[in-house]
Design an enzyme around this catalytic site. Structure first.
Site, PDB file in Angstrom:
ATOM      1  N   HIS A  19      76.573  31.789  20.628  1.00 51.86           N
ATOM      2  CA  HIS A  19      77.867  32.346  20.222  1.00 51.86           C
ATOM      3  C   HIS A  19      77.789  33.061  18.868  1.00 51.86           C
ATOM      4  O   HIS A  19      78.512  34.025  18.631  1.00 51.86           O
ATOM      5  CB  HIS A  19      78.942  31.247  20.228  1.00 51.86           C
ATOM      6  CG  HIS A  19      79.210  30.736  21.611  1.00 51.86           C
ATOM      7  ND1 HIS A  19      79.520  29.428  21.890  1.00 51.86           N
ATOM      8  CD2 HIS A  19      79.202  31.373  22.818  1.00 51.86           C
ATOM      9  CE1 HIS A  19      79.693  29.288  23.197  1.00 51.86           C
ATOM     10  NE2 HIS A  19      79.501  30.443  23.780  1.00 51.86           N
ATOM     11  N   SER A 100      82.544  31.652  25.409  1.00 48.04           N
ATOM     12  CA  SER A 100      82.254  33.085  25.289  1.00 48.04           C
ATOM     13  C   SER A 100      83.446  33.995  25.643  1.00 48.04           C
ATOM     14  O   SER A 100      83.655  35.003  24.939  1.00 48.04           O
ATOM     15  CB  SER A 100      81.005  33.456  26.107  1.00 48.04           C
ATOM     16  OG  SER A 100      81.067  32.923  27.406  1.00 48.04           O
ATOM     17  N   GLY A 144      78.681  35.310  39.827  1.00 46.58           N
ATOM     18  CA  GLY A 144      78.586  36.285  38.741  1.00 46.58           C
ATOM     19  C   GLY A 144      77.436  37.265  38.884  1.00 46.58           C
ATOM     20  O   GLY A 144      77.560  38.428  38.505  1.00 46.58           O
ATOM     21  N   ASP A 164      74.702  33.704  31.468  1.00 42.17           N
ATOM     22  CA  ASP A 164      74.607  32.364  30.879  1.00 42.17           C
ATOM     23  C   ASP A 164      74.793  31.281  31.954  1.00 42.17           C
ATOM     24  O   ASP A 164      75.752  30.522  31.933  1.00 42.17           O
ATOM     25  CB  ASP A 164      75.730  32.266  29.810  1.00 42.17           C
ATOM     26  CG  ASP A 164      75.720  30.946  29.073  1.00 42.17           C
ATOM     27  OD1 ASP A 164      74.666  30.289  29.031  1.00 42.17           O
ATOM     28  OD2 ASP A 164      76.787  30.575  28.539  1.00 42.17           O
TER      29      ASP A 164
HETATM   30  C1  LIG Z   1      76.731  27.468  30.728  1.00 37.10           C
HETATM   31  S1  LIG Z   1      78.327  27.528  31.429  1.00 37.10           S
HETATM   32  C2  LIG Z   1      79.044  28.958  30.742  1.00 37.10           C
HETATM   33  C3  LIG Z   1      79.424  28.854  29.316  1.00 37.10           C
HETATM   34  C4  LIG Z   1      80.084  30.101  28.762  1.00 37.10           C
HETATM   35  N1  LIG Z   1      79.341  31.311  29.080  1.00 37.10           N
HETATM   36  C5  LIG Z   1      80.220  29.999  27.264  1.00 37.10           C
HETATM   37  O1  LIG Z   1      79.314  30.452  26.545  1.00 37.10           O
HETATM   38  O2  LIG Z   1      81.235  29.497  26.804  1.00 37.10           O
HETATM   39  C6  LIG Z   1      78.007  28.060  33.069  1.00 37.10           C
HETATM   40  C7  LIG Z   1      79.265  28.263  33.902  1.00 37.10           C
HETATM   41  O3  LIG Z   1      78.907  28.972  35.090  1.00 37.10           O
HETATM   42  C8  LIG Z   1      79.678  28.488  36.177  1.00 37.10           C
HETATM   43  N2  LIG Z   1      78.951  28.876  37.397  1.00 37.10           N
HETATM   44  C9  LIG Z   1      77.976  28.204  38.054  1.00 37.10           C
HETATM   45  N3  LIG Z   1      77.477  28.946  39.051  1.00 37.10           N
HETATM   46  C10 LIG Z   1      78.125  30.142  39.001  1.00 37.10           C
HETATM   47  C11 LIG Z   1      78.012  31.361  39.734  1.00 37.10           C
HETATM   48  N4  LIG Z   1      77.131  31.479  40.731  1.00 37.10           N
HETATM   49  N5  LIG Z   1      78.816  32.392  39.387  1.00 37.10           N
HETATM   50  C12 LIG Z   1      79.708  32.291  38.372  1.00 37.10           C
HETATM   51  N6  LIG Z   1      79.862  31.156  37.640  1.00 37.10           N
HETATM   52  C13 LIG Z   1      79.072  30.107  37.943  1.00 37.10           C
HETATM   53  C14 LIG Z   1      79.782  27.012  35.915  1.00 37.10           C
HETATM   54  O4  LIG Z   1      80.914  26.452  36.581  1.00 37.10           O
HETATM   55  C15 LIG Z   1      79.931  26.976  34.379  1.00 37.10           C
HETATM   56  O5  LIG Z   1      81.283  26.998  34.001  1.00 37.10           O
END
Ligand SMILES: C[S@@+](CC[C@H](N)C(=O)[O-])C[C@H]1O[C@@H](n2cnc3c(N)ncnc32)[C@H](O)[C@@H]1O
Length: 276
Positions: A19, A100, A144, A164
């Site tokens: 971050h 994020s 994603g 991420d």
């Molecule tokens: C490491 S966390 C993200 C943290 C966020 N980027 C931050 O920095 O605050 C990963 C997130 O991806 C989500 N997730 C898992 N598989 C996913 C996918 N295939 N597509 C989108 N989101 C997904 C999870 O539910 C989780 O909330």
């Protein structure tokens, strides 16, 4: 899968590196009078309650933001990051930690676009409550890495993509490489920030090797370990940044020693900053 919940890890050393770097990249983009897109392939809930049972289980934030928040001696380069935590908490003590999407939302103007992907149904709902969808904020309950394709290239061709994932399954390391390779083909001048944990397994190193094999204009690798290589659990993390702002390397060269001094465990940690 979707058993990963970021709330257990919010504000830990890896979040701090990710971050703090993200705020520097966003600040750079914001300064130019030209609109841009911010794409977050794995967005999370946007804001984390550090008093929740999940966050309190291992209190990972204590070895992360907890070491920095009230410091008086932090370098100026950390100010935009620390400001985000202040924004999240107002005049109160630190209870919430910004994710994020929360951070990105504070750097976008009316002409910019946010595309946030979150697949977990509960986290998706929380995210739509933290950041209300609007004409320039699009929140999607989709995979994603697949969704990224539909965003590239953005119009105008100026954008930051944060990748991420939780790396719950080892296949994700391979999927990230494939997605980044495809994304660079679609939008070569975009800025991409790929996060990866440092754990005692081969996959993070293999992913890095694969990422480095993608032909790009410029890249920056930054890693921060709070403990010795090979220590139990996630002892560090890295970011591989494609087309970083030209200012980023110097800024990180100030931030990394400071973060190491603050968060490193008994002098056993290290950092690496390499530009290509
Ligand atoms: C490491 S966390 C993200 C943290 C966020 N980027 C931050 O920095 O605050 C990963 C997130 O991806 C989500 N997730 C898992 N598989 C996913 C996918 N295939 N597509 C989108 N989101 C997904 C999870 O539910 C989780 O909330």
């Amino acid at each position: 899968m979707l058993s990963y919940r970021h709330n257990f890890h919010a504000g830990n050393h890896a979040d701090v590196l990710k971050h703090a770097t993200l705020t520097l990249i966003l600040s750079y983009f914001q300064k130019k009078q030209k609109s841009f897109w911010y794409i977050d392939t794995h967005a999370g809930v946007g804001k984390y309650d550090l008093t929740s049972d999940q966050a309190q289980k291992n209190k990972e934030f204590n070895q992360g933001i907890g070491m920095l928040y009230t410091s008086q001696d932090s370098p100026d380069e950390l100010t935009p990051y620390i400001n985000q935590i202040k924004l999240c908490n107002g005049p109160n003590e630190m209870r919430y930690y910004p994710g994020s999407p929360f951070i990105a939302n504070h750097f976008i103007g009316a002409q910019d676009q946010l595309r946030l992907f979150e697949l977990h149904p509960t986290d998706f709902k929380s995210l739509t409550e933290t950041l209300l969808p609007s004409k320039n904020i699009n929140i999607l309950k989709q995979d994603g890495l697949t969704g990224l394709k539909s965003c590239l290239p953005p119009q105008p061709r100026r954008g930051i993509t944060l990748i991420d994932p939780s790396y719950e399954v080892t296949q994700e390391y391979k999927d990230v490489f494939v997605a980044v390779k495809d994304a660079v083909k679609r939008f070569q001048t975009g800025t991409y920030m790929i996060w990866c944990p440092l754990i005692d397994r081969r996959e993070p190193e293999v992913l890095l090797g694969n990422l480095k094999s993608i032909e790009v204009n410029s890249s920056l690798y930054v890693s921060l370990s709070i403990d010795k290589k090979g220590s139990k659990g996630m002892y560090g993390s890295y970011l591989y940044i494609i087309n970083p702002p030209w200012t980023l390397r110097d800024q990180l060269s100030v931030i990394c020693p400071y973060l190491l001094e603050r968060m490193g465990i008994e002098g056993r940690g290290s950092f690496d900053l390499t530009a290509t």
